[in-house]
Design a protein around this motif. Structure first.
Motif, PDB file in Angstrom:
ATOM      1  N   ARG A   5       0.812  -1.221   0.000  1.00 55.97           N
ATOM      2  CA  ARG A   5       0.000   0.000   0.000  1.00 55.97           C
ATOM      3  C   ARG A   5       0.840   1.263   0.000  1.00 55.97           C
ATOM      4  N   PRO A   6       1.922   1.380   0.832  1.00 48.67           N
ATOM      5  CA  PRO A   6       2.739   2.580   0.755  1.00 48.67           C
ATOM      6  C   PRO A   6       3.381   2.755  -0.614  1.00 48.67           C
ATOM      7  N   GLY A 119      11.799   7.857  -2.654  1.00 51.28           N
ATOM      8  CA  GLY A 119      10.978   6.737  -3.072  1.00 51.28           C
ATOM      9  C   GLY A 119      10.660   5.810  -1.929  1.00 51.28           C
ATOM     10  N   TRP A 120      10.081   4.702  -2.288  1.00 49.24           N
ATOM     11  CA  TRP A 120       9.714   3.680  -1.313  1.00 49.24           C
ATOM     12  C   TRP A 120      10.462   2.403  -1.663  1.00 49.24           C
ATOM     13  N   TYR A 121      11.128   1.830  -0.669  1.00 48.71           N
ATOM     14  CA  TYR A 121      11.975   0.664  -0.853  1.00 48.71           C
ATOM     15  C   TYR A 121      11.338  -0.550  -0.180  1.00 48.71           C
ATOM     16  N   LEU A 122      11.308  -1.668  -0.882  1.00 53.33           N
ATOM     17  CA  LEU A 122      10.838  -2.954  -0.353  1.00 53.33           C
ATOM     18  C   LEU A 122      12.035  -3.902  -0.340  1.00 53.33           C
ATOM     19  N   PHE A 123      12.188  -4.695   0.720  1.00 49.17           N
ATOM     20  CA  PHE A 123      13.355  -5.563   0.809  1.00 49.17           C
ATOM     21  C   PHE A 123      13.033  -6.806   1.609  1.00 49.17           C
ATOM     22  N   HIS A 134       9.799  -2.773   4.481  1.00 48.81           N
ATOM     23  CA  HIS A 134       9.656  -1.618   3.600  1.00 48.81           C
ATOM     24  C   HIS A 134      10.104  -0.373   4.351  1.00 48.81           C
ATOM     25  N   ALA A 135      10.533   0.647   3.611  1.00 45.83           N
ATOM     26  CA  ALA A 135      11.013   1.871   4.241  1.00 45.83           C
ATOM     27  C   ALA A 135      11.053   2.994   3.220  1.00 45.83           C
ATOM     28  N   PRO A 136      10.894   4.237   3.655  1.00 52.95           N
ATOM     29  CA  PRO A 136      11.118   5.366   2.766  1.00 52.95           C
ATOM     30  C   PRO A 136      12.620   5.548   2.571  1.00 52.95           C
ATOM     31  N   GLY A 137      12.975   6.248   1.518  1.00 51.51           N
ATOM     32  CA  GLY A 137      14.392   6.480   1.283  1.00 51.51           C
ATOM     33  C   GLY A 137      14.636   7.628   0.329  1.00 51.51           C
ATOM     34  N   VAL A 138      15.888   8.002   0.218  1.00 54.14           N
ATOM     35  CA  VAL A 138      16.321   9.074  -0.674  1.00 54.14           C
ATOM     36  C   VAL A 138      17.513   8.571  -1.477  1.00 54.14           C
ATOM     37  N   MET A 162      18.062   4.122   2.783  1.00 58.28           N
ATOM     38  CA  MET A 162      16.730   3.725   3.243  1.00 58.28           C
ATOM     39  C   MET A 162      16.676   3.942   4.755  1.00 58.28           C
ATOM     40  N   TYR A 163      15.596   4.538   5.256  1.00 55.56           N
ATOM     41  CA  TYR A 163      15.444   4.760   6.696  1.00 55.56           C
ATOM     42  C   TYR A 163      14.715   3.557   7.281  1.00 55.56           C
ATOM     43  N   THR A 164      15.471   2.529   7.635  1.00 51.94           N
ATOM     44  CA  THR A 164      14.912   1.233   8.006  1.00 51.94           C
ATOM     45  C   THR A 164      14.707   1.098   9.509  1.00 51.94           C
ATOM     46  N   ALA A 165      13.707   0.300   9.870  1.00 45.46           N
ATOM     47  CA  ALA A 165      13.482  -0.084  11.259  1.00 45.46           C
ATOM     48  C   ALA A 165      14.225  -1.400  11.479  1.00 45.46           C
ATOM     49  N   THR A 166      15.361  -1.341  12.157  1.00 41.05           N
ATOM     50  CA  THR A 166      16.160  -2.537  12.406  1.00 41.05           C
ATOM     51  C   THR A 166      15.775  -3.130  13.758  1.00 41.05           C
TER      52      THR A 166
END
Length: 184
Positions: A5-6, A119-123, A134-138, A162-166
């Motif tokens: 969805r994001p 953008g939006w990153y999926l990993f 998933h995370a937002p990023g630049v 990517m600004y990830t939640a680790t």
């Protein structure tokens, strides 16, 4: 399904922004497909567990006459392999939907350019490193366009963050693709 969805929201917002922006008074927007392939280098904390990999992207570059910037909408895929020295299991695979602003001059056969965007990153989640997938990023980068006939070939380097939640909190996860490609 919630993870997508994001991505759809970011892509929808990018498309809406392109249609809401009025075209220049004395020109029309033109679009050119872009494809590229290259190597990817892990950055920051990824260097401890990941080795170099590959990256590919495809997109559309939009521009208007007498406007010093263009807009690029891209889909990107990167795969970083596990570093065997650290006995890591699995590779990190990253997919991204990006919207970038790209400078342009087109004054000669060789034209340097700069690009930045978000953008939006999926990993995936190798080694249970991330709490979310998933995370937002630049991203920010530089490149060189080589005009040959009616095609533009280019080489570029970009830093993706990517600004990830680790598992230990939030952190910037970075990698650096080095790509060569063509703009039709």
């Amino acid at each position: 399904m919630a993870a997508f969805r994001p991505t759809l929201s970011v892509a929808g917002a990018a498309c809406a922004a392109l249609f809401v922006c009025p075209p220049p008074a004395h020109g029309q927007w033109s679009a050119a497909p872009v494809v590229a392939l290259g190597a990817a280098i892990p950055g920051g904390s990824l260097r401890d567990v990941m080795a170099e990999g590959v990256t590919a992207k495809a997109g559309v570059w939009m521009r208007a006459p007498r406007v010093p910037v263009g807009i690029t909408a891209e889909a990107m895929f990167t795969r970083l392999w596990a570093d065997r020295r650290e006995a890591a299991d699995g590779a990190l695979q990253v997919g991204a939907m990006l919207v970038n602003v790209t400078s342009r001059r087109h004054e000669g056969r060789l034209d340097p350019y700069g690009t930045f965007g978000a953008g939006w990153y999926l990993f995936n989640n190798p080694e249970d490193r991330y709490r979310e997938r998933h995370a937002p990023g630049v991203n920010v980068g530089i490149g060189e366009v080589i005009a040959v006939g009616d095609r533009d070939y280019f080489v570029e380097v970009r830093l993706h963050a990517m600004y990830t939640a680790t598992t230990t909190g939030r952190a910037w996860t970075t990698f650096l693709p080095l790509m060569a490609g063509v703009r039709f």
